[in-house]
Design a protein around this motif. Structure first.
Motif, PDB file in Angstrom:
ATOM      1  N   GLY A 106       0.789  -1.229   0.000  1.00  0.00           N
ATOM      2  CA  GLY A 106       0.000   0.000   0.000  1.00  0.00           C
ATOM      3  C   GLY A 106       0.818   1.274   0.000  1.00  0.00           C
ATOM      4  N   ARG A 109       0.206   3.360  -3.182  1.00  0.00           N
ATOM      5  CA  ARG A 109      -1.103   4.010  -3.091  1.00  0.00           C
ATOM      6  C   ARG A 109      -1.036   5.233  -2.183  1.00  0.00           C
ATOM      7  NH1 ARG A 109      -6.275   3.252  -4.193  1.00  0.00           N
ATOM      8  NH2 ARG A 109      -5.924   1.187  -5.046  1.00  0.00           N
ATOM      9  N   GLU A 113      -1.862   8.937  -3.491  1.00  0.00           N
ATOM     10  CA  GLU A 113      -2.972   9.692  -2.893  1.00  0.00           C
ATOM     11  C   GLU A 113      -2.486  11.035  -2.366  1.00  0.00           C
ATOM     12  OE1 GLU A 113      -5.839   5.972  -1.480  1.00  0.00           O
ATOM     13  OE2 GLU A 113      -4.425   6.834  -0.041  1.00  0.00           O
ATOM     14  N   LEU A 142      -3.294  -0.062 -10.087  1.00  0.00           N
ATOM     15  CA  LEU A 142      -3.301   0.971  -9.045  1.00  0.00           C
ATOM     16  C   LEU A 142      -3.701   2.320  -9.630  1.00  0.00           C
ATOM     17  CD1 LEU A 142      -2.693   2.176  -6.250  1.00  0.00           C
ATOM     18  CD2 LEU A 142      -0.281   2.270  -6.924  1.00  0.00           C
ATOM     19  N   LEU A 146      -7.277   4.765  -8.870  1.00  0.00           N
ATOM     20  CA  LEU A 146      -7.264   6.139  -8.360  1.00  0.00           C
ATOM     21  C   LEU A 146      -7.828   7.139  -9.363  1.00  0.00           C
ATOM     22  CD1 LEU A 146      -3.842   6.065  -6.507  1.00  0.00           C
ATOM     23  CD2 LEU A 146      -6.119   6.162  -5.482  1.00  0.00           C
TER      24      LEU A 146
END
Length: 175
Positions: A106, A109, A113, A142, A146
């Motif tokens: 993660g 990510r 983000e 991924l 998003l």
């Protein structure tokens, strides 16, 4: 990496003193030979060159460089760089690298983000772009999760050997 360790990770703006650690990660990713355009023998960036790049990126209000840190160790980073041209001033492209042993936890990510939060707050940035090898399906999944969309493909952009090529997938998101 366990969920508990991931919770102890932080995403922060890079500092000049992070330059050597960022370069080490970049060298590791290049050495893997799977996700980076350059091959090991042509990647000769020095710590001084990396330091200058970090400094210039951090001084540019249209650019950013973020790091992921776990227990004080930098384990990944993401940059957003622009071109110094008026007609491209609303856009830029990202690059992201995570240490191999920290992937699938993660971290990518979290870095993405945080970058998108920065981009949405930046009054100059409207579009975030990236290019990714067509074989990097984990990264593509991924990016799509998003909100990135494929906007183009450069067919056989990279030649791996006499008989093997890779497409370069161009993706973007408007912020």
């Amino acid at each position: 990496m366990s969920e508990n360790k991931l919770q102890k990770s932080i995403i922060r703006t890079a500092r000049i003193e992070d330059s050597a650690a960022l370069l080490d990660i970049q060298r590791e990713v290049v050495a893997e030979g799977q996700y980076f355009i350059s091959v090991s023998e042509e990647f000769n960036k020095t710590v001084e060159e990396q330091l200058e790049w970090v400094k210039n990126t951090l001084e540019n209000e249209r650019e950013t460089l973020l790091v992921a840190e776990v227990n004080g160790e930098i384990i990944g980073w993401i940059c957003f760089n622009t071109q110094n041209r008026k007609r491209l001033s609303h856009t830029g492209s990202l690059g992201i690298m995570v240490k191999k042993e920290m992937r699938n936890a993660g971290i990518g990510r979290l870095l993405l983000e945080e970058l998108l939060i920065w981009a949405k707050k930046n009054p100059f940035i409207e579009k975030v772009s990236l290019a990714v090898f067509a074989t990097n399906t984990r990264a593509i999944t991924l990016y799509k999760s998003l909100g990135f969309v494929e906007e183009g493909r450069k067919v056989k952009e990279y030649k791996l050997n006499d008989h093997e090529y890779l497409d370069d997938i161009l993706m973007c998101i408007f912020v």
